[in-house]
Design a protein around this motif. Sequence first.
Motif, PDB file in Angstrom:
ATOM      1  N   LYS A 141       6.157  -1.577  -1.113  1.00 63.62           N
ATOM      2  CA  LYS A 141       6.282  -2.981  -0.748  1.00 63.62           C
ATOM      3  C   LYS A 141       5.011  -3.679  -1.240  1.00 63.62           C
ATOM      4  O   LYS A 141       3.953  -3.540  -0.618  1.00 63.62           O
ATOM      5  CB  LYS A 141       6.452  -3.126   0.762  1.00 63.62           C
ATOM      6  CG  LYS A 141       7.724  -2.453   1.275  1.00 63.62           C
ATOM      7  CD  LYS A 141       7.827  -2.480   2.790  1.00 63.62           C
ATOM      8  CE  LYS A 141       9.086  -1.767   3.268  1.00 63.62           C
ATOM      9  NZ  LYS A 141       9.191  -1.732   4.740  1.00 63.62           N
ATOM     10  N   VAL A 166      11.052  -4.685  -1.840  1.00 69.54           N
ATOM     11  CA  VAL A 166      10.749  -3.291  -2.184  1.00 69.54           C
ATOM     12  C   VAL A 166      10.920  -3.077  -3.684  1.00 69.54           C
ATOM     13  O   VAL A 166      11.888  -3.535  -4.286  1.00 69.54           O
ATOM     14  CB  VAL A 166      11.674  -2.322  -1.421  1.00 69.54           C
ATOM     15  CG1 VAL A 166      11.365  -0.871  -1.799  1.00 69.54           C
ATOM     16  CG2 VAL A 166      11.533  -2.513   0.075  1.00 69.54           C
ATOM     17  N   SER A 171      10.515   9.550  -7.158  1.00 67.19           N
ATOM     18  CA  SER A 171      10.850   8.139  -7.002  1.00 67.19           C
ATOM     19  C   SER A 171       9.812   7.564  -6.039  1.00 67.19           C
ATOM     20  O   SER A 171       9.432   8.216  -5.060  1.00 67.19           O
ATOM     21  CB  SER A 171      12.258   7.941  -6.449  1.00 67.19           C
ATOM     22  OG  SER A 171      12.342   8.324  -5.102  1.00 67.19           O
ATOM     23  N   TYR A 172       9.340   6.380  -6.361  1.00 65.14           N
ATOM     24  CA  TYR A 172       8.284   5.753  -5.567  1.00 65.14           C
ATOM     25  C   TYR A 172       8.776   4.394  -5.115  1.00 65.14           C
ATOM     26  O   TYR A 172       9.075   3.518  -5.936  1.00 65.14           O
ATOM     27  CB  TYR A 172       7.024   5.633  -6.419  1.00 65.14           C
ATOM     28  CG  TYR A 172       5.842   4.932  -5.756  1.00 65.14           C
ATOM     29  CD1 TYR A 172       5.703   4.871  -4.373  1.00 65.14           C
ATOM     30  CD2 TYR A 172       4.845   4.355  -6.535  1.00 65.14           C
ATOM     31  CE1 TYR A 172       4.618   4.248  -3.783  1.00 65.14           C
ATOM     32  CE2 TYR A 172       3.743   3.729  -5.958  1.00 65.14           C
ATOM     33  CZ  TYR A 172       3.640   3.671  -4.591  1.00 65.14           C
ATOM     34  OH  TYR A 172       2.564   3.046  -4.001  1.00 65.14           O
ATOM     35  N   GLN A 173       8.871   4.210  -3.807  1.00 67.66           N
ATOM     36  CA  GLN A 173       9.248   2.923  -3.247  1.00 67.66           C
ATOM     37  C   GLN A 173       8.024   2.306  -2.584  1.00 67.66           C
ATOM     38  O   GLN A 173       7.381   2.944  -1.750  1.00 67.66           O
ATOM     39  CB  GLN A 173      10.387   3.085  -2.234  1.00 67.66           C
ATOM     40  CG  GLN A 173      11.712   3.458  -2.874  1.00 67.66           C
ATOM     41  CD  GLN A 173      12.850   3.478  -1.886  1.00 67.66           C
ATOM     42  OE1 GLN A 173      12.743   4.071  -0.815  1.00 67.66           O
ATOM     43  NE2 GLN A 173      13.945   2.832  -2.230  1.00 67.66           N
ATOM     44  N   THR A 203      11.141  -0.063  -6.640  1.00 68.37           N
ATOM     45  CA  THR A 203      11.328   1.364  -6.882  1.00 68.37           C
ATOM     46  C   THR A 203      10.960   1.681  -8.320  1.00 68.37           C
ATOM     47  O   THR A 203      11.430   1.012  -9.247  1.00 68.37           O
ATOM     48  CB  THR A 203      12.782   1.800  -6.621  1.00 68.37           C
ATOM     49  OG1 THR A 203      13.127   1.533  -5.260  1.00 68.37           O
ATOM     50  CG2 THR A 203      12.962   3.281  -6.894  1.00 68.37           C
TER      51      THR A 203
END
Length: 273
Positions: free
Chosen positions: A27, A36, A23-25, A38
Motif C-alpha cells: 500500500k 494496493v 508476489s508483493y502487495q 501488486t
Amino acid sequence: MYKLIFLLVVSFVSAQQYRFTYSYQMKPDAGKKDSVITDYMNLDTDGMKSYFYNAAKYEKDSAYAVTKNFRDLLQAKSYDQNLSYIVQKDYGKKEINFYDQFKTIHLVIPENEVPKWKIEKEFIKINGISCQKATARYKGRVWEAWFSKEYPINDGPYKFSGLPGIVVSIKDSENDHAFNLIQIKKINKIFSLLPKSVKKMTFTEYKKIMRDYTFNSEDIENMSVNKQENRIDLQLKDGYIAKIGADEMKKMNKMDEEMTKRLRRTNNNIERE
C-alpha cells in the motif's frame, strides 16, 4: 493466493542456482489504505550470495544493456517506481547491502540490523509446503512469517533472513506489505547488474532524499510521443519510464510540480525506523 509452480523436483544443493519468485502487495500511500499495488520480485541465490530485485525491471535493464535501444524500454513490462531497489546478501560475510538510484547517482546502504525471530509452535501447509510460524519486530513494524525447512536456505524476500529455512510468506501486522512465494526454479545464471560506482549512505539519509525529491526537465533522458495511444513516454535518468496521457500533460499548469507529485516515492515505507 497464486498457484505455486514447482519446477524444483530434486533435493536442494547449495552450489546450484535457484530463483524464488514472490508476489508483493504493498500500500504505497499511508493515507489511502485501500490502494494496493501488486508486483513481482525475484530472489536469486547460488548458496553463497543472494539478490532480491524487481523481475520486470531486471528484464528491461538486461535488454537495454545489450541494445541501448529506447524502444526496448518502452515495450518492456512496467514496474512500480518504489521497487527499483536491489537487496544483496552475502551469507559468508553476513552482510546485507541495499542498492537504489536517485536521478543519476547510484546508492548503497549497508544494513547492520537483522530480524530477531521468535519461532512459534504453529504449523500450516501453504500450497503443499510445510511451514512454521515466526514473528519479529523489525524496522518499526511487527512481522508474521511462515518459513519452510524443505529448502535449507536461510533467506527470504527483502532483508528478511535468519530463519532455518526459506520464507514462504510474510506480512506486517497492518497488511501494508506482504510477500508470498509463487514460484521456484533452477536457473543457469543469477542476477548480475549491480552498479559499479556507488555513493554510501544511511537508510535514514536515503529516505530523506527520496521524500524530498523534486522533478525538473533535466531529469529526462529520452522522450517519445505515442500517437496511437495519445501518450507521452518519458525515460528518466534513473531508468524509470513515466507514461502520461498527452491531453493530461497539456492541462498541467506547473509541469515540474505535477511530475514531482507523481514521481515522489511512497510515504508508507516498508521500514519505519
